[in-house]
Structure formats: structure tokens, C-alpha cells
Design a protein around this motif. Sequence first.
Motif, mmCIF file in Angstrom:
data_model
loop_
_atom_site.group_PDB
_atom_site.id
_atom_site.type_symbol
_atom_site.label_atom_id
_atom_site.label_comp_id
_atom_site.label_asym_id
_atom_site.label_seq_id
_atom_site.Cartn_x
_atom_site.Cartn_y
_atom_site.Cartn_z
ATOM 1 N N ARG A 1 6.342 -10.357 12.824
ATOM 2 C CA ARG A 1 7.413 -9.433 12.428
ATOM 3 C C ARG A 1 8.130 -8.838 13.644
ATOM 4 O O ARG A 1 8.926 -7.906 13.514
ATOM 5 C CB ARG A 1 6.847 -8.290 11.579
ATOM 6 N N VAL B 1 -5.824 6.229 -0.653
ATOM 7 C CA VAL B 1 -5.450 4.879 -0.203
ATOM 8 C C VAL B 1 -6.736 4.148 0.203
ATOM 9 O O VAL B 1 -7.442 4.589 1.110
ATOM 10 C CB VAL B 1 -4.489 4.935 1.003
ATOM 11 N N HIS B 2 -7.036 3.060 -0.478
ATOM 12 C CA HIS B 2 -8.215 2.266 -0.100
ATOM 13 C C HIS B 2 -8.007 1.710 1.311
ATOM 14 O O HIS B 2 -6.884 1.370 1.691
ATOM 15 C CB HIS B 2 -8.407 1.129 -1.107
ATOM 16 N N HIS C 1 -8.501 -1.046 2.655
ATOM 17 C CA HIS C 1 -7.854 -2.355 2.769
ATOM 18 C C HIS C 1 -6.345 -2.266 2.574
ATOM 19 O O HIS C 1 -5.592 -2.996 3.209
ATOM 20 C CB HIS C 1 -8.475 -3.354 1.787
ATOM 21 N N ASP C 2 -5.924 -1.367 1.689
ATOM 22 C CA ASP C 2 -4.483 -1.154 1.535
ATOM 23 C C ASP C 2 -3.911 -0.520 2.792
ATOM 24 O O ASP C 2 -2.836 -0.892 3.266
ATOM 25 C CB ASP C 2 -4.210 -0.272 0.316
ATOM 26 N N SER D 1 -3.614 -3.131 5.446
ATOM 27 C CA SER D 1 -2.486 -4.037 5.184
ATOM 28 C C SER D 1 -1.161 -3.404 5.579
ATOM 29 O O SER D 1 -0.278 -4.079 6.107
ATOM 30 C CB SER D 1 -2.445 -4.416 3.690
ATOM 31 N N ILE D 2 -1.025 -2.118 5.302
ATOM 32 C CA ILE D 2 0.229 -1.438 5.679
ATOM 33 C C ILE D 2 0.318 -1.316 7.205
ATOM 34 O O ILE D 2 1.380 -1.554 7.793
ATOM 35 C CB ILE D 2 0.310 -0.055 4.994
ATOM 36 N N THR E 1 1.601 -4.429 8.873
ATOM 37 C CA THR E 1 3.048 -4.664 8.892
ATOM 38 C C THR E 1 3.697 -4.048 10.129
ATOM 39 O O THR E 1 4.806 -4.405 10.495
ATOM 40 C CB THR E 1 3.743 -4.084 7.632
ATOM 41 N N LYS F 1 3.350 6.106 7.747
ATOM 42 C CA LYS F 1 4.070 5.144 6.907
ATOM 43 C C LYS F 1 3.294 4.894 5.609
ATOM 44 O O LYS F 1 3.886 4.834 4.514
ATOM 45 C CB LYS F 1 4.261 3.820 7.658
ATOM 46 N N VAL G 1 4.538 5.081 1.763
ATOM 47 C CA VAL G 1 4.419 3.985 0.796
ATOM 48 C C VAL G 1 3.632 4.436 -0.431
ATOM 49 O O VAL G 1 3.996 4.143 -1.565
ATOM 50 C CB VAL G 1 3.745 2.759 1.461
ATOM 51 N N PHE G 2 2.564 5.173 -0.202
ATOM 52 C CA PHE G 2 1.712 5.633 -1.303
ATOM 53 C C PHE G 2 2.158 6.987 -1.864
ATOM 54 O O PHE G 2 1.473 7.571 -2.691
ATOM 55 C CB PHE G 2 0.236 5.685 -0.849
ATOM 56 N N LYS G 3 3.288 7.475 -1.363
ATOM 57 C CA LYS G 3 3.865 8.724 -1.887
ATOM 58 C C LYS G 3 2.869 9.878 -1.850
ATOM 59 O O LYS G 3 2.626 10.572 -2.835
ATOM 60 C CB LYS G 3 4.401 8.513 -3.301
ATOM 61 N N ILE G 4 2.266 10.050 -0.672
ATOM 62 C CA ILE G 4 1.318 11.155 -0.475
ATOM 63 C C ILE G 4 2.042 12.284 0.247
ATOM 64 O O ILE G 4 2.674 12.035 1.272
ATOM 65 C CB ILE G 4 0.089 10.676 0.332
ATOM 66 N N MET H 1 4.211 -7.125 3.272
ATOM 67 C CA MET H 1 3.069 -6.635 2.501
ATOM 68 C C MET H 1 3.301 -5.204 2.024
ATOM 69 O O MET H 1 2.870 -4.824 0.942
ATOM 70 C CB MET H 1 1.815 -6.695 3.381
ATOM 71 N N ASP H 2 4.019 -4.389 2.836
ATOM 72 C CA ASP H 2 4.267 -3.019 2.384
ATOM 73 C C ASP H 2 5.207 -3.009 1.181
ATOM 74 O O ASP H 2 5.199 -2.076 0.387
ATOM 75 C CB ASP H 2 4.798 -2.142 3.517
ATOM 76 N N TYR I 1 3.604 -2.653 -2.453
ATOM 77 C CA TYR I 1 3.119 -1.422 -3.086
ATOM 78 C C TYR I 1 4.259 -0.699 -3.814
ATOM 79 O O TYR I 1 4.651 0.403 -3.457
ATOM 80 C CB TYR I 1 2.463 -0.514 -2.047
ATOM 81 N N LEU J 1 1.449 1.219 -7.894
ATOM 82 C CA LEU J 1 0.767 2.491 -7.613
ATOM 83 C C LEU J 1 0.442 3.216 -8.916
ATOM 84 O O LEU J 1 -0.601 3.869 -9.035
ATOM 85 C CB LEU J 1 1.644 3.372 -6.718
ATOM 86 N N TYR K 1 -2.567 1.639 -10.303
ATOM 87 C CA TYR K 1 -3.723 1.991 -9.455
ATOM 88 C C TYR K 1 -4.221 3.395 -9.809
ATOM 89 O O TYR K 1 -5.425 3.620 -9.988
ATOM 90 C CB TYR K 1 -3.299 1.922 -7.987
ATOM 91 N N ARG K 2 -3.274 4.324 -9.935
ATOM 92 C CA ARG K 2 -3.683 5.726 -10.145
ATOM 93 C C ARG K 2 -3.913 6.051 -11.614
ATOM 94 O O ARG K 2 -4.668 6.977 -11.934
ATOM 95 C CB ARG K 2 -2.620 6.658 -9.553
ATOM 96 N N GLY L 1 -11.993 0.025 -6.091
ATOM 97 C CA GLY L 1 -11.534 -0.842 -5.024
ATOM 98 C C GLY L 1 -10.105 -0.548 -4.643
ATOM 99 O O GLY L 1 -9.575 0.532 -4.934
ATOM 100 N N CYS L 2 -9.463 -1.530 -4.017
ATOM 101 C CA CYS L 2 -8.132 -1.320 -3.467
ATOM 102 C C CYS L 2 -7.081 -1.340 -4.573
ATOM 103 O O CYS L 2 -7.346 -1.737 -5.703
ATOM 104 C CB CYS L 2 -7.827 -2.385 -2.423
ATOM 105 N N ALA L 3 -5.880 -0.913 -4.216
ATOM 106 C CA ALA L 3 -4.784 -0.846 -5.185
ATOM 107 C C ALA L 3 -4.488 -2.217 -5.762
ATOM 108 O O ALA L 3 -4.174 -2.348 -6.948
ATOM 109 C CB ALA L 3 -3.538 -0.274 -4.505
ATOM 110 N N ARG M 1 -5.711 -11.200 1.099
ATOM 111 C CA ARG M 1 -5.760 -10.202 0.023
ATOM 112 C C ARG M 1 -5.640 -10.849 -1.349
ATOM 113 O O ARG M 1 -5.720 -10.156 -2.366
ATOM 114 C CB ARG M 1 -4.638 -9.158 0.206
#
Lengths: 415, 130
Positions: A26, A350-351, A353-354, A357-358, A361, A408, A412-415, B1-2, B5, B10, B13-14, B61-63, B104
Motif C-alpha cells: 500500500r 475490538v478483537h 485480530h481486527d 488487520s487495521i 493497512t 484509526k 473504523v470501529f466508531k469508538i 481490509m479496513d 469493517y 459492526l 458484531y455488536r 472472537g473477532c468481528a 482472515r
Amino acid sequence: MSVLTADAKVRRIIADFPILQRPTSRGKRLVYLDSAATSQKPQVVIDSLVEYYSQYNANIHRGVYEIAERATAAFEKARETVAAFFNAQTQEIIWTRNTTEAINLVSHSWGQQNVRRGDAILVTQLEHHSNLVPWQVLAETTGAELRFIPVDDRGVHVLDNIDALLDGCKLVALSQVSNSLGTIAPLDTIIPRAHAAGALVMVDGAQAAPNMPVDLKALDADFYALSAHKMCGPTGIGVLYGKRELLEAMPPFLTGGDMIRKVEYAKSTYNDLPWKFEAGTSNVADAIAFAVAVEYLNGIGMEWVREHERQLVGYALDRLQTLEERGLSIYGPRDPDRIGDVISFNFGDVHSHDLASILDTEGICVRAGHHCTMPLMEKMGWPATARASFYIYNTEEDIDALVTGIEKAARVFKI
Amino acid sequence: MDDFYRDYILDHYRNPRNFGKLDRVDASAEDLNPLCGDQIRMELKLNNRGQVEDVKFSGKGCAISQASASMLTESIKGKSLSEIAKLPKEAVLENVGIGISPTRMKCAMLGLKVLKSAAIGELAAWPDEN
């Protein structure tokens, strides 16, 4: 700009690693924060492998022709170099594939010879599977009892009951630095106490040998295991150190060629140390390249490596703490003096692994999961963690990139 | 990958759909993804024609794994066990779309693997390796 990012020494080190000059697919700068899994390799180590295969590839110990003699000499010189680096005798350095094989050598050879029903083997709750499963198997096959030195909720060893735990104990096996939480084990306390109680000590040095000075004579551990690939060397080569008198008394682990003195149809006698434990053709190229890696680290200075990582861990803790109010959980001792090279964390819901992955990027490499310490994760109640680990080529800029990457993930996870 | 999501991922997931346990279970299976430690259990209740009347999943586990499993449960009511056993990986991919990296992919496929295991009564192969 801080002092550390401007450090010309780190810039020179970075220039030695070709992979750090390449952008990701990237187009991002590679921010490699997974050296606890495997370190990157400097050009001199890569060159050593190419030189062996292109100039003097030959099998060792038997050939009488020029390139075989050169290969044999380089292979045995590598052992001397590595022995000197760790302040051990040359015959005490056994080549293995990696730390795991070194531990298995001890659990099978020494363990089956010396451990009986009613004996105890003591490990810690922090251990990597490689320093747990071999002892589970030994306990199962001999009827010995497997005991655990507990750790507190920061992953620090609790030694309150150490005398009771050592009672009847034949061997203490523990990692010098935890690969999950970075905890530095109090070996200065544990090793003399274990010896006083009549137990031997096996140290898993996979996460310590790359990151701090290790003087095996001063440490007084009976066995010490390490992997080359975590300290600038190639994969597939590791070391078992054992005190000479212990290794002399132990039966061979693997048997076959090169480990024998005389073979008859009915029986054989075995070679001297260290070759008694090196059956079959050894990993010649990688042993030679590991010695080059060790010389490279010697040139940098292991005291400097430890101090550099201590500063990076301190800086990372300071920066990551600013994210705690947004849901970042930081695990482990929280004190740079008590941490080797790793920091484990989770971010909100956020797990890991997620999160990894972010971060990927953005070109940021961190590990996510159980880090081969599933019982520790279960005990702590963490499904998994993200782990950043640092080495000689990392800078404060890398940690800044990590913090930006976590921010970031928050978006992405809107936290 | 981003890009993967997205909001609805999401949301699943939630707020996973069909999450929990059934009072009557006619077929079930569970498995984990050793890479992540993702765990999923699927429980099926069948009607008298052998079709899925109700489904519940549970796990952690993960999303990717949890959202994929959640979305999968929304699309299988009325299917027979033999139909479920034949579900292709696209049954997941058309829900979660593109952009999953190769390592993944197992996270995404875990729910389908467990569902197919429940249908055939033994552990099914990874759907992405068919």
C-alpha cells in the motif's frame, strides 16, 4: 525530534536491514513491531548464507577436500563465536533447530534419565507452550508432579511459596523474559534457591538472548535454550547450552550419523560433546550465518540493545497510556525496568485480530492472539491480546505510528 | 481490509442475530479457529419436514467471525440439512463482501464450517479449501 529518533546509531542500524527499506504494497513505510516472533535480518547475515551456498557448500566433518574443510572449519568456528558471545565453553553449545527442540532434548534425555514418580517439575504460569508442553509430557510419562510458580494480575512472579514449591523438585523450567507480557523473571533469586533445594534450572532464553546481555557462566543456569531467528539470525537454528558435566552424563536424544564414535551391527558408542547430540547432517549454513548475526550484535553492544529497548518500552508505555481513557487496556508489569521487549494490550471491544488487520493497512506489523500462552490468557480472562515488540531498528516514530494506527481503529470501529 | 469493517458488519458484531441457545436441539456442532481462538457453536431445531425451524449460535472472537456467523443464521431457515451441507463459501462471501485477506478467510468461514458440521454430524472441512 527527540534524542532517540535522531540517534545516528539507530539510523545506521536501520540501513543494515534491506526489508526496512521497502515500502508495503500500500506504499506505507514498514513499521515492524513483531520482532518477538522473529527479528528482521541484516544484510551481513543474508550475505553469509549466499556466500556459503555459492562458494563452499559441502557436508561437514567427513569430506577431505578443500570446500568441505572450509565448511567444517566455518561451522565449528561458528560454535566458538556463539559460545564466546554467551560466555560458555564451546563443547557446551549444542546446535538444535530452535528453542523448542532444545527444551525437548532436555525433557527427553535428561528428563527420562533423572525424573521419577513422586518428583516434581516446577514451571511458571507465564510459560510459552514450548516450555510447558514438554514438561507436561514428561510428568505424564514419569508420574512426576507438575507445579507452577504463580504470577499476579500484572504477570509478575509471586515467590511467596517458592520454598514449598521447590520441595522435592528435580527441575525448574522458566522463561527469562515472557513472550506474552515481557516480564523479566527474577533469575538472580530463583536459580540459587533452586540449587539450594537440589533442583536444576532450565532457562528458556528465546525472548531474553536477543534483547539483553546473557553471561551463562554468571547466570549459573544448568540448561539454556535460544533461537537464532529472534536475534538477527536465520530460521532453523538454535542452541541448547548445558553445563558440561550434565551433558556428559546424559544419553543421546536423536541417534544416527555424526553422533557416533564406533558402530557395530549390534551396538554403538557415541561421539564426544557436542556432537553426541547432533545426529545427522547439521544446519551448516544457518549455524555459520548465526555466528555472523552474533558478531553483528556484538558490534552494536548488548548493553546498548537493552538500554535502547528499555527506552522504547518506556516511551511506548507513556504514549499508550494516553489511550487508556478511550478504552485501551495495557497488560504486564508497566515498568520498563521489569519488561523485556514486548507490550500486550487490547482496545475497547475490538478483537486483537481486527486491530492487527487495521494496523496492517498502515504498514504496522503487530501480533494478535494467544501468543502460544493459552493457559495464561485463560487465567487472566483475556480472549486474546495484541502485542507490540521492539528491537534494535525500532524508533519512537514506530511507536507514534502505532498510536496513530490505534486511533484509526477507533474511527473504523466508531469508538 | 479496513474497508471491510462496514456499519452492518459492526452492527452484527455488536448485536449478533440469533445469538444464544435453543431449548430443543436437533443438530449441533462447535469448533474453533486455532489462529485467532475464535469459537462458534451452532444449534439447529428442525420441523417435521426436516427443515431448519430455528437456529441459534454462540461464541466469541473477532468481528469477522462473529458477524459472518450472525449473518449466516439469517439465511438458513427453511433449509434441509442436506441443503446446508452443500452450502458453498459464497453463502458467506455474498454477505460479507470482498476485502478479506487470505489469513482472515478462516475467521469468515468458521460459522459456515460449524453449521455444515452440524448438518452432516461430523466435523466438516474448511469451506475455503473445497
